[in-house]
Design a protein around this motif. Sequence first.
Motif, PDB file in Angstrom:
ATOM      1  N   GLU A 101      12.851  10.837  -0.549  1.00 54.51           N
ATOM      2  CA  GLU A 101      12.338  11.968  -1.323  1.00 54.51           C
ATOM      3  C   GLU A 101      12.127  13.181  -0.413  1.00 54.51           C
ATOM      4  O   GLU A 101      12.391  14.322  -0.816  1.00 54.51           O
ATOM      5  CB  GLU A 101      11.018  11.592  -2.004  1.00 54.51           C
ATOM      6  N   PHE A 102      11.674  12.934   0.808  1.00 59.40           N
ATOM      7  CA  PHE A 102      11.444  14.032   1.739  1.00 59.40           C
ATOM      8  C   PHE A 102      12.759  14.728   2.083  1.00 59.40           C
ATOM      9  O   PHE A 102      12.865  15.959   2.037  1.00 59.40           O
ATOM     10  CB  PHE A 102      10.771  13.513   3.009  1.00 59.40           C
ATOM     11  N   PRO A 116       0.840  -1.211   0.000  1.00 59.96           N
ATOM     12  CA  PRO A 116       0.000   0.000   0.000  1.00 59.96           C
ATOM     13  C   PRO A 116       0.867   1.250   0.000  1.00 59.96           C
ATOM     14  O   PRO A 116       2.034   1.229   0.393  1.00 59.96           O
ATOM     15  CB  PRO A 116      -0.780  -0.130   1.316  1.00 59.96           C
ATOM     16  N   ALA A 117       0.287   2.341  -0.451  1.00 61.89           N
ATOM     17  CA  ALA A 117       1.004   3.616  -0.439  1.00 61.89           C
ATOM     18  C   ALA A 117       1.343   3.999   0.998  1.00 61.89           C
ATOM     19  O   ALA A 117       0.565   3.741   1.922  1.00 61.89           O
ATOM     20  CB  ALA A 117       0.150   4.695  -1.096  1.00 61.89           C
ATOM     21  N   PHE A 118       2.499   4.593   1.176  1.00 64.82           N
ATOM     22  CA  PHE A 118       2.932   4.990   2.515  1.00 64.82           C
ATOM     23  C   PHE A 118       2.199   6.248   2.954  1.00 64.82           C
ATOM     24  O   PHE A 118       2.118   7.229   2.208  1.00 64.82           O
ATOM     25  CB  PHE A 118       4.439   5.228   2.524  1.00 64.82           C
ATOM     26  N   HIS A 153      15.465  -0.396  -1.096  1.00 65.43           N
ATOM     27  CA  HIS A 153      15.372   0.553  -2.203  1.00 65.43           C
ATOM     28  C   HIS A 153      13.935   0.754  -2.676  1.00 65.43           C
ATOM     29  O   HIS A 153      13.531   1.874  -2.994  1.00 65.43           O
ATOM     30  CB  HIS A 153      16.250   0.081  -3.358  1.00 65.43           C
ATOM     31  N   ARG A 154      13.147  -0.315  -2.722  1.00 60.41           N
ATOM     32  CA  ARG A 154      11.780  -0.219  -3.242  1.00 60.41           C
ATOM     33  C   ARG A 154      10.719  -0.146  -2.149  1.00 60.41           C
ATOM     34  O   ARG A 154       9.530  -0.149  -2.444  1.00 60.41           O
ATOM     35  CB  ARG A 154      11.506  -1.418  -4.166  1.00 60.41           C
ATOM     36  N   ASP A 155      11.126  -0.096  -0.909  1.00 59.17           N
ATOM     37  CA  ASP A 155      10.169   0.002   0.190  1.00 59.17           C
ATOM     38  C   ASP A 155       9.480   1.370   0.140  1.00 59.17           C
ATOM     39  O   ASP A 155      10.144   2.405   0.093  1.00 59.17           O
ATOM     40  CB  ASP A 155      10.896  -0.159   1.527  1.00 59.17           C
ATOM     41  N   PRO A 156       8.134   1.412   0.134  1.00 54.71           N
ATOM     42  CA  PRO A 156       7.427   2.703  -0.006  1.00 54.71           C
ATOM     43  C   PRO A 156       7.777   3.697   1.091  1.00 54.71           C
ATOM     44  O   PRO A 156       7.930   4.892   0.821  1.00 54.71           O
ATOM     45  CB  PRO A 156       5.944   2.301   0.055  1.00 54.71           C
ATOM     46  N   ALA A 157       7.906   3.232   2.334  1.00 51.56           N
ATOM     47  CA  ALA A 157       8.226   4.143   3.432  1.00 51.56           C
ATOM     48  C   ALA A 157       9.626   4.721   3.269  1.00 51.56           C
ATOM     49  O   ALA A 157       9.847   5.927   3.446  1.00 51.56           O
ATOM     50  CB  ALA A 157       8.108   3.412   4.772  1.00 51.56           C
ATOM     51  N   HIS A 158      10.575   3.862   2.913  1.00 51.93           N
ATOM     52  CA  HIS A 158      11.947   4.329   2.745  1.00 51.93           C
ATOM     53  C   HIS A 158      12.051   5.272   1.552  1.00 51.93           C
ATOM     54  O   HIS A 158      12.768   6.290   1.612  1.00 51.93           O
ATOM     55  CB  HIS A 158      12.878   3.134   2.561  1.00 51.93           C
ATOM     56  N   THR A 216      10.295   3.561  13.187  1.00 57.64           N
ATOM     57  CA  THR A 216      11.533   4.116  13.720  1.00 57.64           C
ATOM     58  C   THR A 216      12.594   4.007  12.637  1.00 57.64           C
ATOM     59  O   THR A 216      12.849   2.916  12.135  1.00 57.64           O
ATOM     60  CB  THR A 216      12.009   3.359  14.973  1.00 57.64           C
ATOM     61  N   TRP A 217      13.175   5.130  12.263  1.00 60.62           N
ATOM     62  CA  TRP A 217      14.232   5.142  11.265  1.00 60.62           C
ATOM     63  C   TRP A 217      15.573   5.365  11.944  1.00 60.62           C
ATOM     64  O   TRP A 217      15.711   6.212  12.838  1.00 60.62           O
ATOM     65  CB  TRP A 217      14.005   6.245  10.224  1.00 60.62           C
TER      66      TRP A 217
END
Length: 316
Positions: free
Chosen positions: A291-292, A89-91, A281-286, A99-100
Amino acid sequence: MVDIRRLDLNLLVTLDTLLSERNVTRAAERLHLAQPSVSAQLARLRDMLDDPLLLPGPRGMRPTARAEALHAPLRAALDALGEALAPQPAFDPAAATLTWHVAASDYAATTIVLPALQALRNVAPGIRLAIHEMVPRQLAAQADNGRIDLAFHTEDDAPGGLRQRALFDERYVLVGRADHPALRRRPTLARFCALDHVIVSPDGGGFRGATDAALDAVGAQRRVALSVPHFLFVPAALACTDLVAVLPERLVRGQPALKAVPPPVAVPGYRMAMLWHERVHRDPAHRWLREFIAGQCQDNGRRLRSKEAAPSAFPQ
């Protein structure tokens, strides 16, 4: 016992459909297959499970006891598999509670993370951010084993094997306290070399850096009076002494206690990049986080350029 490593998943989908429809013709229609193909798959299932599974009855086909026992767990297993393989799903940052973990030097934390922090809190209030000490030789292993999600490092010295994206180009300026008498204008090379300098030595105790290499090229030498392991100590030391330092420009922008002028010798700058592992690399959250951060760096760069355009940006 059935060897699931050799199991044809299509057979299980066919069995689930047959147990639901209890009719080969209707099952074939749902599966978009010819009736002979479904009959052939049923024969394979009977052989594999050593059970007739479906027997002729007055209103279609009747499942055997083995088939009845299989139906519910088979449906649950296929539902779980479908859910696992469904598109991600979209993030939604507003609902995220992740937690990053980010590896950053004090310079990168100050010039990349700090300017983006409030905006990040505004759009993703439920996230947590852990800043880890930057240890360049450990970056690749930390990213590989999941200890860090993202790292900020100079592009030229970034470890191999990680994806990277350029964030901004940094340049060096000569910095001292706001009322430093030697910084009323850009000093001559001789005056510059006569000043007492501070140097940042990440490994500790070093008294040479990029500025000294640039001076070597023009046959000059400066006096380094203080060596420190972190950038953030330097502004405070400059503000209360006659010491000067050649520092990254972004580190000292907006500090009224300090004054920056161009150094009289060209010191090569560097490009900052963010690094991450292929596994995310393809994880929506990451992807959203990358991009942010990149967008925030671009916005900050535009603000710096607008200040640089002002007549008083760099006294000569």
